[in-house]
Design a protein around this motif. Structure first.
Motif, short mmCIF file in Angstrom:
data_model
loop_
_atom_site.label_atom_id
_atom_site.label_comp_id
_atom_site.label_asym_id
_atom_site.label_seq_id
_atom_site.Cartn_x
_atom_site.Cartn_y
_atom_site.Cartn_z
N TYR A 67 9.11 5.09 4.57
CA TYR A 67 9.55 6.47 4.80
C TYR A 67 10.98 6.68 4.30
O TYR A 67 11.37 7.78 3.97
CB TYR A 67 9.50 6.80 6.30
CG TYR A 67 8.12 7.00 6.85
CD1 TYR A 67 7.14 7.63 6.10
CD2 TYR A 67 7.79 6.55 8.12
CE1 TYR A 67 5.87 7.80 6.60
CE2 TYR A 67 6.51 6.73 8.64
CZ TYR A 67 5.55 7.35 7.88
OH TYR A 67 4.30 7.53 8.37
N ARG A 127 -0.59 4.38 -1.32
CA ARG A 127 -0.92 5.53 -0.49
C ARG A 127 0.36 6.28 -0.17
O ARG A 127 1.30 5.72 0.38
CB ARG A 127 -1.58 5.07 0.79
CG ARG A 127 -1.97 6.21 1.70
CD ARG A 127 -2.80 5.67 2.82
NE ARG A 127 -3.21 6.75 3.70
CZ ARG A 127 -3.55 6.56 4.96
NH1 ARG A 127 -3.53 5.36 5.47
NH2 ARG A 127 -3.90 7.57 5.71
N PHE A 128 0.39 7.54 -0.54
CA PHE A 128 1.56 8.39 -0.28
C PHE A 128 1.29 9.11 1.03
O PHE A 128 0.38 9.94 1.13
CB PHE A 128 1.71 9.39 -1.43
CG PHE A 128 3.04 10.09 -1.47
CD1 PHE A 128 4.05 9.63 -2.30
CD2 PHE A 128 3.28 11.21 -0.70
CE1 PHE A 128 5.28 10.28 -2.36
CE2 PHE A 128 4.49 11.87 -0.75
CZ PHE A 128 5.49 11.40 -1.58
N LEU A 129 2.08 8.77 2.04
CA LEU A 129 1.85 9.35 3.37
C LEU A 129 2.50 10.72 3.47
O LEU A 129 3.43 11.03 2.73
CB LEU A 129 2.43 8.42 4.43
CG LEU A 129 1.81 7.03 4.48
CD1 LEU A 129 2.65 6.11 5.34
CD2 LEU A 129 0.40 7.11 5.02
N MET A 130 2.00 11.52 4.40
CA MET A 130 2.62 12.82 4.63
C MET A 130 4.10 12.67 4.98
O MET A 130 4.91 13.52 4.67
CB MET A 130 1.90 13.55 5.77
CG MET A 130 0.50 13.98 5.39
SD MET A 130 0.52 15.22 4.12
CE MET A 130 -1.22 15.47 3.87
N GLY A 131 4.43 11.54 5.63
CA GLY A 131 5.82 11.29 5.98
C GLY A 131 6.67 10.87 4.80
O GLY A 131 7.88 10.74 4.92
N THR A 188 0.81 -1.22 0.00
CA THR A 188 0.00 0.00 0.00
C THR A 188 0.83 1.26 0.00
O THR A 188 0.34 2.32 0.38
CB THR A 188 -0.92 0.03 1.23
OG1 THR A 188 -0.09 -0.10 2.39
CG2 THR A 188 -1.93 -1.07 1.20
N GLY A 232 -4.47 5.88 -1.55
CA GLY A 232 -4.71 4.62 -0.88
C GLY A 232 -6.07 4.01 -1.17
O GLY A 232 -6.39 2.95 -0.65
N ASN A 233 -6.89 4.65 -1.99
CA ASN A 233 -8.17 4.07 -2.35
C ASN A 233 -8.05 3.39 -3.71
O ASN A 233 -7.41 3.93 -4.62
CB ASN A 233 -9.26 5.13 -2.41
CG ASN A 233 -9.58 5.67 -1.04
OD1 ASN A 233 -9.72 4.91 -0.09
ND2 ASN A 233 -9.67 6.98 -0.92
N SER A 234 -8.69 2.24 -3.84
CA SER A 234 -8.60 1.56 -5.13
C SER A 234 -9.45 2.30 -6.17
O SER A 234 -10.32 3.09 -5.83
CB SER A 234 -9.04 0.11 -4.99
OG SER A 234 -10.21 0.03 -4.24
N ALA A 248 -3.55 -0.73 -3.17
CA ALA A 248 -3.71 0.61 -3.72
C ALA A 248 -2.69 1.49 -3.00
O ALA A 248 -2.62 1.49 -1.78
CB ALA A 248 -5.11 1.13 -3.49
#
Lengths: 629, 232
Positions: free
Chosen positions: A92, A602-606, A88, A546-548, A600
């Motif tokens: 980092y 997901r690009f995290l803020m971190g 997903t 992160g959503n398909s 799916a």
């Protein structure tokens, strides 16, 4: 007896001793060059510089086929890579860089070159400027990935006092690193040759191109950083105040215009071939008098410096090795190319009432699209090295049932026939079968059309383009748009779009953020820009949320910069087998999500700024952590 | 015979050496929950992370602790004095000052198995979520309650109803979802949403469902408890 032997031995030792003298023992080393020798001639110094050029850092390059095609612009048709479409997101630490050994070597080179006495002034100036260009380039790479980093501009020396704490340096502000890059560019640009034929060494053109890109990045971080207030640090190590945006945009436009107006030599768009798609693909492999390319990493056959990009990505059918086809551009990416009338539309697979659309030729579905599509992607029905690719997923019978195979070019007996015949393409697509075109597409960019390029023992000498004129035009267009000069922006965009066969010119009113972002996506695809563009516009967490993706959603909002792109989709061509009907032997297309695509992204803020390792922070507690990790 | 004897002695020596060389494994469990008013928060699997720091060992590196869907966590550790922190930007909640100080760092003196509840303040909570099935359509009625209403209050970005084949139900792991954008949430109580169950292959007669709330400007979502629903 023993005594005699011992005394003889002892005596002979004594004789040996007396034989030695300084001239015998003090030998010059034969396997390394001394400092004095290195700095005695320009040729020797240049070879040291050559090593520093070789250590230039790129994220996406032809030497790293996964890094260049990430973010669901492509599916990776290799069994070992499927996990990347089932997880997903990214660690980092992904994309991290912290090679201060390289910076030290650059600083040492600059220091020693400055002190060298036996170099002529012209070579010395050029070497120094080149090393400073490389140093600025690496700091640019660091600031893109990590945010502000310690700016070390002198070789640090340890005094062996037992306390190395005075060597600890805190992180500079993100804006300070960008300012350093721009200041260095101003200092060195006139010390380097204005030569369009010099591609692999630093030139004035390369400096201007780097400066325009760096200023643009800084400007957009300043302008769009307000959308993600959590991606900042109180000390300014991450994040640039929005008040600085206009200043940086002006600089970005200025550097780009200097280059466009010919102040660094006669750079221009590559326009040598009448077939526009072939012309676009040629930018990346035509190494003879290429006016578009500004700065590259060059390769040469039989020199030890070649790359295997063509080996791993060539169309599998008739390939020169038993492999290839790894990068499969996704349908998401293919559909992003406009139609020739500047409109966005999904590839028409079904009519409005849901019945499939029948095409006479497999390539008809791609008609009237931006020429860059066929220049970037090998589409079904197109050719590579003179051989047509064989991409089709199977037969569809009149009753809608499918006859297909699980091996490349598998054979089966069709109803009403007695002999087995081929029911699936030699290039696939077969779900989960590596090296076939599982999305229905192969990548064309960087593929070397010369014979032998697909052999492991020969490989390819196609260069990797780091800066080119097309990108500088886009930098200018973006900066002009952000400064409110929309007509100027449209002018730069149009010169690029005309080459892609889009004849209807854009006007100032057509220019908006989505347009700019879209143009960069299709023009600069697979050139290592995707990550940095998403990051600096602060839209990565919206695109990779992160959503398909549902098949209906895939076809909507094609013109939006923030369109979700978390999973790669496929487009599979099928042949109709229905003898004595109108649709016999025609083609239909189906939108497919491969079974290997389950996650799916997901690009995290971190993820906006890569993690600085705990070992680095332990050694130097002055380093602050990046946000949200 | 002699050789065999030596061999046995040698093998014995090796065994002894092995057990002497190895370190003991960590054996003390630190367990706990992320709670508000005594109730654990429902989060997304493996998305909210905490860090345990044990100072005094030269180079510092944190031990990562991830929080489960039900707001629980557990970590197998050595005895020692740890600092438990929730890094900035993690979780759909604001941390509270711990143990009478102004900092939210929690000092854990770990000597024996320990259970701790970490009290936080979520921006919102999903309450009274009820799920129903009607001919393959899962519908849900629920209330939202806004917990933080002062200057730190945040808006609702969207509300999503997720269903999945397995009990891991969230944005990244679902087979179907419907979204309601925050602008369309006018009344926080009695919100109704529904989602169609798609064809599941291989077939199964149940799905897991829950409602998630995305808060604007906050990365992690907060959810209702997971419910298993027989739909045919």
């Amino acid at each position: 007896m023993k005594k005699t032997i011992y005394s003889i031995l002892l005596a002979s030792l004594g004789i040996c001793w007396s034989c030695n003298d300084d001239a015998f023992l003090d030998r010059k080393p034969t396997n390394i060059l001394t400092e004095q020798q290195v700095w005695s001639s320009p040729d020797q110094a240049l070879s040291v510089l050559g090593d520093l050029y070789n250590r230039y850092a790129d994220l996406g390059t032809v030497k790293n086929w996964t890094a260049i095609s990430d973010f669901n612009e492509a599916f990776w048709s290799e069994a070992g890579q499927y996990g990347n479409f089932q997880n997903t997101g990214w660690d980092y630490g992904a994309w991290g860089a912290w090679d201060y050994g390289y910076i030290r070597d650059l600083n040492l080179f600059i220091q020693k070159c400055n002190n060298a006495t036996s170099l002529d002034a012209a070579s010395k100036d050029r070497f120094l400027a080149e090393a400073r260009f490389l140093r600025a380039s690496y700091y640019f790479e660091l600031v893109k990935r990590m945010g502000g980093v310690p700016l070390i501009l002198e070789p640090l020396t340890y005094d062996f006092s037992g306390d190395p704490t005075y060597l600890r340096n805190p992180r500079a502000k993100e804006s300070e690193v960008y300012d350093f890059i721009l200041k260095e560019s101003d200092d060195i640009k006139d010390k380097l040759p204005s030569s369009t034929s010099e591609k692999s060494r630093a030139t004035k053109g390369a400096v201007l191109a780097m400066a325009s890109r760096a200023a643009l990045y800084a400007a957009s971080i300043a302008r769009y950083g307000v959308n993600t207030p959590v991606v900042t640090l109180p000390g300014g190590e991450v994040g640039i105040p929005s008040t600085l945006a206009t200043g940086y945009y002006n600089k970005a436009l200025g550097y780009a215009q200097d280059l466009i107006s010919g102040k660094a030599g006669a750079y221009a768009l590559y326009n040598k071939k009448p077939d526009l798609s072939e012309n676009f693909a040629s930018i990346f492999y035509d190494k003879a008098n290429n006016p578009e390319v500004i700065f590259v990493e060059d390769f040469k056959l039989q020199s030890g410096k070649t790359h295997n990009f063509t080996v791993v990505n060539q169309p599998r059918y008739g390939a020169e090795e038993e492999e290839g086809g790894r990068i499969n551009p996704s349908l998401n990416f293919v559909q992003a190319f406009e139609k020739l009338d500047n409109s966005f539309a999904p590839l028409p697979t079904t009519s409005s009432n849901g019945t499939p659309i029948y095409y006479s030729n497999v390539s008809d579905i791609f008609a009237d699209r931006d020429a860059r599509l066929a220049g970037t992607v090998i589409l079904p029905g197109s050719k590579f090295k003179g051989r047509s690719v064989d991409i089709w997923a199977g037969f569809q019978l009149a009753d809608g049932s499918i006859i297909s195979g699980t091996d490349r070019g598998a054979q089966k007996v069709l109803p009403g026939k007695t002999l087995a015949e081929q029911v699936v393409g030699f290039d696939g697509p077969i779900d989960g079968f590596e090296f076939t075109a599982q999305t229905g597409f192969y990548l064309r960019k960087y593929l070397d059309p010369s014979v032998g390029s697909g052999q492991r023992g020969v490989q390819s000498e196609v260069w990797f383009v780091r800066y080119r004129f097309g990108e500088v035009l886009l930098n200018a267009a973006e900066a002009a748009f952000e400064l409110g000069q929309k007509d100027l922006s449209a002018q730069y965009m149009n010169s690029l779009r005309a080459r892609a066969g889009l004849t209807k010119a854009l006007t100032g009113n057509d220019i908006n953020f989505d347009r700019i972002a879209h143009e960069r996506r299709v023009e600069l695809a697979f050139e290592g820009h995707t990550l940095y563009d998403m990051k600096r516009w602060r839209i990565a967490h919206l695109i990779q949320d992160g959503n398909s993706i549902s098949p209906t959603e895939l076809n909507t909002e094609l013109d939006k910069a923030t369109k979700r792109n978390t999973q790669p989709y496929s487009l599979w061509p099928y042949r109709i087998y229905a003898p004595n009907t109108a649709n016999h032997d025609k083609w239909i297309f189906k939108v497919v999500k491969l079974t290997r695509v389950t996650g799916a992204d997901r690009f995290l803020m971190g993820n906006y700024y890569s993690r600085i390792g705990d070992d680095i922070i332990s050694n130097n507690p002055k380093i602050v952590r990046n946000p949200n990790q | 015979m002699k050789i065999l004897k030596y061999f046995v002695v040698l093998a014995g020596l090796l065994l002894v050496a092995c057990s002497k060389d190895n370190y003991v494994a960590p054996s003390i469990t630190l367990k706990g929950r992320i709670v508000y008013g005594g109730e654990p928060l429902n989060l997304e699997y493996s998305q909210v992370g905490m860090q345990l720091w044990e100072p005094g060992w030269g180079k510092l590196a944190p031990i990562d602790v991830t929080v489960s869907q039900e707001g629980t966590f557990s970590s197998l550790l050595f005895a020692g004095k740890y600092k438990l922190i929730i890094p900035k930007g993690q979780g759909p909640f604001m941390t509270k000052a711990q143990q009478g100080s102004s900092s939210d760092t929690l000092y854990v003196d770990l000597k024996d198995n320990q259970n701790i509840d970490i009290e936080v303040t979520p921006y919102y909570l999903v309450r009274n979520a009820k799920f129903a099935n009607e001919a393959g359509v899962i519908s849900s009625t629920f209330d939202l309650s806004k917990v933080i209403t002062d200057a730190n209050a945040k808006n609702i970005e969207r509300v999503s109803l997720y269903i999945n084949k397995t009990q891991f139900v969230a944005g990244s792991t679902n087979i179907a979802a419907t979204n309601l954008s925050g602008a369309n949430v006018t009344n926080l109580t009695g919100i109704k949403m529904s989602v169609n169950v798609p064809t599941i292959n291989p077939d199964q007669n149940y799905v897991y469902a829950r409602v998630g709330l995305k808060i604007s400007g906050v990365e992690d979502m907060i959810f209702s408890p997971i419910q298993k629903i027989q739909y045919k």
